[in-house]
Design a protein around this motif. Structure first.
Motif, PDB file in Angstrom:
ATOM      1  N   ASP A 337       0.807  -1.223   0.000  1.00 60.11           N
ATOM      2  CA  ASP A 337       0.000   0.000   0.000  1.00 60.11           C
ATOM      3  C   ASP A 337       0.839   1.271   0.000  1.00 60.11           C
ATOM      4  OD1 ASP A 337      -2.953  -1.042   0.753  1.00 60.11           O
ATOM      5  OD2 ASP A 337      -1.495  -2.180   1.909  1.00 60.11           O
ATOM      6  N   PHE A 338       2.011   1.214   0.649  1.00 61.26           N
ATOM      7  CA  PHE A 338       2.780   2.441   0.882  1.00 61.26           C
ATOM      8  C   PHE A 338       4.259   2.091   0.854  1.00 61.26           C
ATOM      9  CE2 PHE A 338       4.537   6.034   3.160  1.00 61.26           C
ATOM     10  CZ  PHE A 338       3.693   7.092   2.842  1.00 61.26           C
ATOM     11  N   ASP A 339       5.066   2.978   0.275  1.00 65.44           N
ATOM     12  CA  ASP A 339       6.500   2.717   0.103  1.00 65.44           C
ATOM     13  C   ASP A 339       7.328   3.594   1.027  1.00 65.44           C
ATOM     14  OD1 ASP A 339       8.964   1.929  -0.862  1.00 65.44           O
ATOM     15  OD2 ASP A 339       8.867   3.222  -2.642  1.00 65.44           O
ATOM     16  N   ALA A 340       8.105   2.955   1.914  1.00 62.87           N
ATOM     17  CA  ALA A 340       9.038   3.689   2.774  1.00 62.87           C
ATOM     18  C   ALA A 340      10.427   3.748   2.161  1.00 62.87           C
ATOM     19  CB  ALA A 340       9.108   3.033   4.156  1.00 62.87           C
ATOM     20  N   GLY A 341      10.600   3.149   0.992  1.00 62.42           N
ATOM     21  CA  GLY A 341      11.900   3.087   0.342  1.00 62.42           C
ATOM     22  C   GLY A 341      12.553   4.433   0.055  1.00 62.42           C
ATOM     23  N   PRO A 342      11.767   5.499  -0.267  1.00 65.31           N
ATOM     24  CA  PRO A 342      12.403   6.790  -0.551  1.00 65.31           C
ATOM     25  C   PRO A 342      13.307   7.306   0.568  1.00 65.31           C
ATOM     26  CG  PRO A 342      10.151   6.823  -1.357  1.00 65.31           C
ATOM     27  CD  PRO A 342      10.315   5.534  -0.592  1.00 65.31           C
ATOM     28  N   ILE A 343      13.135   6.806   1.775  1.00 64.60           N
ATOM     29  CA  ILE A 343      14.017   7.223   2.875  1.00 64.60           C
ATOM     30  C   ILE A 343      15.466   6.857   2.545  1.00 64.60           C
ATOM     31  CG2 ILE A 343      14.572   6.814   5.325  1.00 64.60           C
ATOM     32  CD1 ILE A 343      11.553   6.406   5.779  1.00 64.60           C
ATOM     33  N   LEU A 344      15.660   5.738   1.840  1.00 61.39           N
ATOM     34  CA  LEU A 344      17.006   5.323   1.454  1.00 61.39           C
ATOM     35  C   LEU A 344      17.629   6.286   0.446  1.00 61.39           C
ATOM     36  CD1 LEU A 344      16.401   1.477   1.026  1.00 61.39           C
ATOM     37  CD2 LEU A 344      17.589   2.612   2.921  1.00 61.39           C
ATOM     38  N   SER A 345      16.791   7.046  -0.250  1.00 65.03           N
ATOM     39  CA  SER A 345      17.277   8.003  -1.249  1.00 65.03           C
ATOM     40  C   SER A 345      17.408   9.410  -0.681  1.00 65.03           C
ATOM     41  CB  SER A 345      16.336   8.029  -2.461  1.00 65.03           C
ATOM     42  OG  SER A 345      16.221   6.738  -3.027  1.00 65.03           O
ATOM     43  N   GLY A 346      17.175   9.538   0.634  1.00 64.50           N
ATOM     44  CA  GLY A 346      17.363  10.828   1.276  1.00 64.50           C
ATOM     45  C   GLY A 346      16.107  11.600   1.611  1.00 64.50           C
ATOM     46  N   VAL A 347      14.941  11.056   1.279  1.00 65.13           N
ATOM     47  CA  VAL A 347      13.696  11.735   1.658  1.00 65.13           C
ATOM     48  C   VAL A 347      13.563  11.675   3.180  1.00 65.13           C
ATOM     49  CG1 VAL A 347      11.179  11.710   1.496  1.00 65.13           C
ATOM     50  CG2 VAL A 347      12.569  11.175  -0.514  1.00 65.13           C
ATOM     51  N   PRO A 348      13.381  12.812   3.863  1.00 63.37           N
ATOM     52  CA  PRO A 348      13.289  12.808   5.323  1.00 63.37           C
ATOM     53  C   PRO A 348      12.101  11.982   5.820  1.00 63.37           C
ATOM     54  CG  PRO A 348      13.636  15.035   4.492  1.00 63.37           C
ATOM     55  CD  PRO A 348      13.317  14.177   3.303  1.00 63.37           C
ATOM     56  N   ILE A 349      12.310  11.302   6.943  1.00 64.37           N
ATOM     57  CA  ILE A 349      11.216  10.531   7.546  1.00 64.37           C
ATOM     58  C   ILE A 349      10.030  11.446   7.824  1.00 64.37           C
ATOM     59  CG2 ILE A 349      10.509   9.368   9.684  1.00 64.37           C
ATOM     60  CD1 ILE A 349      13.075   7.838   9.666  1.00 64.37           C
ATOM     61  N   GLU A 350      10.294  12.696   8.231  1.00 59.95           N
ATOM     62  CA  GLU A 350       9.219  13.636   8.547  1.00 59.95           C
ATOM     63  C   GLU A 350       8.337  13.902   7.327  1.00 59.95           C
ATOM     64  OE1 GLU A 350      12.437  13.802  11.320  1.00 59.95           O
ATOM     65  OE2 GLU A 350      12.443  14.152   9.139  1.00 59.95           O
ATOM     66  N   THR A 351       8.974  14.034   6.163  1.00 65.08           N
ATOM     67  CA  THR A 351       8.212  14.288   4.930  1.00 65.08           C
ATOM     68  C   THR A 351       7.339  13.099   4.572  1.00 65.08           C
ATOM     69  OG1 THR A 351       9.943  15.744   4.083  1.00 65.08           O
ATOM     70  CG2 THR A 351       8.393  14.824   2.480  1.00 65.08           C
ATOM     71  N   LEU A 352       7.938  11.916   4.601  1.00 64.12           N
ATOM     72  CA  LEU A 352       7.169  10.709   4.284  1.00 64.12           C
ATOM     73  C   LEU A 352       6.141  10.434   5.381  1.00 64.12           C
ATOM     74  CD1 LEU A 352       7.452   9.055   1.739  1.00 64.12           C
ATOM     75  CD2 LEU A 352       8.760   7.362   3.017  1.00 64.12           C
ATOM     76  N   GLY A 353       6.475  10.826   6.620  1.00 64.44           N
ATOM     77  CA  GLY A 353       5.537  10.657   7.729  1.00 64.44           C
ATOM     78  C   GLY A 353       4.264  11.454   7.523  1.00 64.44           C
ATOM     79  N   ASP A 354       4.385  12.660   6.967  1.00 64.14           N
ATOM     80  CA  ASP A 354       3.194  13.458   6.659  1.00 64.14           C
ATOM     81  C   ASP A 354       2.327  12.756   5.621  1.00 64.14           C
ATOM     82  OD1 ASP A 354       3.959  15.457   8.412  1.00 64.14           O
ATOM     83  OD2 ASP A 354       4.875  16.716   6.855  1.00 64.14           O
ATOM     84  N   GLU A 355       2.982  12.144   4.633  1.00 63.91           N
ATOM     85  CA  GLU A 355       2.243  11.415   3.599  1.00 63.91           C
ATOM     86  C   GLU A 355       1.521  10.204   4.196  1.00 63.91           C
ATOM     87  OE1 GLU A 355       4.496  10.429   0.137  1.00 63.91           O
ATOM     88  OE2 GLU A 355       5.525  12.375   0.086  1.00 63.91           O
TER      89      GLU A 355
END
Length: 389
Positions: A337-355
């Protein structure tokens, strides 16, 4: 805020379904036939669906093992995602309908109906008649604005890999902390996967009493292993190892990250209902199917399930699969349903956390469905720990 279903008992549901709950595995087929009946499905247009939850227990169990089954089934019957429930018994099982009524205590007889198959000539017609009443009752509920503080979210990992403790689990931990800060509730279970990292949770207990209960939960599960002649540290699984996890401590440190940094608010027995807002530790095994059933019975509206390997199953409630890596997300679109993989590319957890937060809000409001819902994967497995007579 999200759009939820206010129930007469003051709780909130995020789905408005009618559930069929067998008291014993002997009537599983009867329950499934009723749920799949063409007339029932036609009548369900005013609700979110009719679903049966078969299981293999309810008879030939003894002592606490049988109480575990009754407690789990009571949690399912009382779940606020069910607008109405048909409890289907056989008649000669140990887990009788009368016993379930005692376990439930006061219940709304418009919302919960009971049928003992041996007591009627045609259980299908009798069940269909009761389902018509239950669907009519459930169809009266409408979504309305509800604060996020009403949500109870289960936190689970399975098929973990070397990225799980770096991406998906910390992401879910950040969500948990945000939900708890807003007055909501989160459930962290999988006690064997806390072994080796348990002191981190113990240090987050704000009172001596909660500390002692956490210690008792951990030691009690270790004793369960010992009494059955098993190695306490016989973990991680083969799949975990091939995914990059080397030791139980490695796995456990990743596992507890799903609980964020919040204080421990309560410690619950298996399938015990959530009583305190905040982060609760729930007694139970790590086995995925049992674990998600445990959290559902305790009242989780939905489950955030992190995975590095992927899995298709679900629970009676929306079970959101969060991939630890983007390759899995792209490969298994029907599962994840949801991809946490972008964190490995430098996307902040906070940004993905909002999503993720907005994703959960939309899911709770019924704007979107979890993949397990569209896939039709709604397993309910009960923890069995005792003798079968």
């Amino acid at each position: 805020m999200f759009q939820g279903y206010r129930r007469p008992d003051g709780r909130t549901g995020i789905r408005n379904e009618v559930w069929i709950v067998p008291t014993v595995g002997c009537v599983n087929t009867n329950a499934a036939q009723l749920a799949n009946c063409a007339e029932v499905q036609e009548l369900s247009s005013g609700i979110d669906g009719v679903y049966a939850f078969p299981h293999s227990h309810g008879c030939a169990q003894i002592g606490e093992d049988q109480e575990n089954t009754r407690r789990a089934l009571a949690g399912l019957i009382n779940h606020p995602n069910a607008g109405a429930v048909l409890v289907l018994g056989l008649g000669c099982e140990n887990n009788t309908v009368e016993g379930m009524k005692e376990m439930l205590g006061d219940y709304n007889d418009e919302r919960v109906k009971f049928l003992v198959c041996q007591d009627v000539e045609d259980e299908f017609e009798a069940g269909l008649s009761l389902l018509r009443e239950l669907i009519s009752y459930a169809s009266k509920f409408r979504r309305e604005p509800v604060p996020m503080s009403e949500l109870v979210v289960g936190l689970k990992c399975g098929g973990s890999d070397g990225f799980s403790g770096i991406t998906a689990n910390p992401l879910v931990g950040s969500f948990s902390d945000r939900l708890v800060a807003e007055g909501g509730s989160a459930l962290l279970t999988e006690v064997p996967e806390m072994f080796g990292a348990e002191t981190i949770l113990m240090n987050r207990c704000p009172t001596p009493e909660l500390f002692e209960r956490t210690v008792a939960m951990i030691n009690g599960f270790k004793q369960y292993f010992i009494e059955n002649g098993q190695n306490i540290y016989e973990n991680p699984s083969k799949g975990n190892k091939s995914g990059g996890i080397s030791t139980l401590e490695d796995k456990s440190l990743g596992c507890i990250k799903k609980g964020g940094r919040s204080d421990v608010a309560d410690v619950l027995d298996y399938a015990e209902p959530v009583k305190t807002r905040g982060l609760s530790l729930l007694t139970g095994p790590g086995y995925d199917l049992v674990s998600i059933g445990n959290m559902t019975a305790s009242g989780a509206h939905l489950i955030l399930f992190t995975t590095g390997r992927g899995t298709p199953f679900g629970s009676p409630v929306p079970t959101v699969k969060i991939s630890s890596n983007t390759a899995l997300y792209r490969k298994k679109q029907g599962w994840i349903d949801f991809d946490a993989g972008p964190i490995l590319s430098g996307v902040p957890i906070e940004t993905l956390g909002d999503e993720l937060y907005e994703y959960v809000r939309s899911l709770a409001s019924g704007d979107i469905l979890a993949k397990n819902e569209t896939f039709g994967s709604r397993e309910f497995i009960i923890f069995k720990s005792g003798v079968t007579a």
